[in-house]
Scaffold this active site. Structure first.
Site, mmCIF file in Angstrom:
data_model
loop_
_atom_site.group_PDB
_atom_site.id
_atom_site.type_symbol
_atom_site.label_atom_id
_atom_site.label_comp_id
_atom_site.label_asym_id
_atom_site.label_seq_id
_atom_site.Cartn_x
_atom_site.Cartn_y
_atom_site.Cartn_z
ATOM 1 N N LYS A 163 0.787 -1.331 -0.002
ATOM 2 C CA LYS A 163 0.034 0.068 -0.200
ATOM 3 C C LYS A 163 0.950 1.150 -0.053
ATOM 4 C CE LYS A 163 -4.422 -1.617 0.409
ATOM 5 N NZ LYS A 163 -5.483 -1.118 -0.484
ATOM 6 N N SER A 166 1.104 -9.495 -0.434
ATOM 7 C CA SER A 166 0.612 -8.309 -0.269
ATOM 8 C C SER A 166 0.967 -7.534 1.139
ATOM 9 C CB SER A 166 -0.729 -8.172 -0.462
ATOM 10 O OG SER A 166 -1.566 -8.865 0.290
#
Length: 310
Positions: free
Chosen positions: A51, A299
């Site tokens: 992110k 992720s």
């Protein structure tokens, strides 16, 4: 539509700020899956998740001194808070009351102002829009934003350079920012590689949207993969995924836990449930690619240790 030039530009902005995360391999994984598997370790990225790429790319394009608001269960929250701190931009983060404590603490530590909400009484989108309007803040959503998507696309750009000739790329999907960015990058640099998104079975809105061609929603889904509890794909991510992604599959929470535990035990990598989502499809046999070169995006690694049974 976000294009490869947007992703290349994002890569330039991120140079020296985002980590070029390593690609890990495991003979044990290869033997189990019958394929050559390459893990892109975004759990080792700043804030512990991919992110940061999108957050910094988006905020770096705003004027200094601007105020920003976002909503997130944790990883995007941390990323926006850190990017804001680096760029001198104040940040307000709307988070659910049951967000993992480790992510709430880290977001505060990066300088973000946190506003908690009760997810069964209101939606973060409604509260976020209301607060942004009242306080004159720029809303930077977690995934449905061109600069966010372009930043996330640098994950695949790096992976294809580090592990050339991939046949398949597996990526987790919540709101689709990472998946759509990776799909755009892959189509440009390795058009023969199929991109497949993976969702939790109880949060399968993107899979249903992909297969029906009609945007589907889900409300506060119960899944261990908190990063994939998004209500739907976005206005930007949905058409990108429909056009560029080859398939969408789902896995249940038991498969996610099994994959996460396997990565902890055999690869010695700290991976959170959403971070293990893409590998869960491969580990469980939901998808099989015998003899192929398979990229898997891990992720994130912001594991809430207080949630473990000890």
């Amino acid at each position: 539509m976000v294009g490869i030039d947007d992703i290349l530009s994002a890569g330039e902005r991120l140079k020296g700020l985002a980590h070029v995360t390593p690609v890990h391999t495991s003979r044990t994984v290869d033997a189990h899956c019958g394929a050559s598997v390459f893990f892109k370790c975004e759990n080792l990225q700043r804030v512990g998740a991919f992110k940061f790429r999108g957050a910094y790319n988006a905020l770096s394009r705003l004027p200094k001194g601007a105020g920003v608001l976002t909503y997130s269960s944790g990883n995007h929250a941390q990323a926006i808070a850190l990017a804001g701190s680096l760029l001198g931009i104040s940040t307000v983060i709307v988070m659910p009351e049951d967000a993992p404590a480790v992510k709430v603490t880290a977001t505060r530590g990066y300088g973000g102002e946190i506003v908690l909400y009760e997810k069964h009484r209101q939606t973060r989108e409604e509260l976020g829009a209301k607060l942004a309007a009242e306080r004159g803040l720029t809303l930077i959503p977690p995934y449905d934003h061109a600069d966010i998507i372009a930043g996330q696309g640098t994950v695949a750009l790096e992976l294809h350079a580090q592990a050339p000739g991939l046949d398949i790329l597996l990526a987790p999907c919540g709101g689709g920012g990472l998946l759509s960015g990776c799909a755009v990058a892959t189509r440009a640099v390795n058009p023969g590689c199929k991109v497949i998104g993976v969702e939790p079975a109880t949060a399968d809105d993107a899979t249903r949207s992909f297969k029906t061609g009609v945007l589907q929603t889900v409300k506060n889904p119960e899944t261990i993969a908190d990063g994939a509890r998004t209500p739907s794909l976005g206005k930007l991510t949905f058409p990108i995924i429909r056009e560029l992604v080859s398939d969408m599959v789902t896995v249940d929470d038991a498969a996610i836990v099994a994959a996460m535990r396997f990565i902890w035990e055999r690869m010695k990598l700290t991976v959170e449930p959403t971070g293990a989502l893409a590998y869960a499809a491969l580990h469980s046999g939901t998808v099989k690619f015998p003899g192929k070169r398979v990229g898997v995006v891990i992720s994130g690694g912001n594991l809430d240790l207080d949630a473990l049974p000890w």
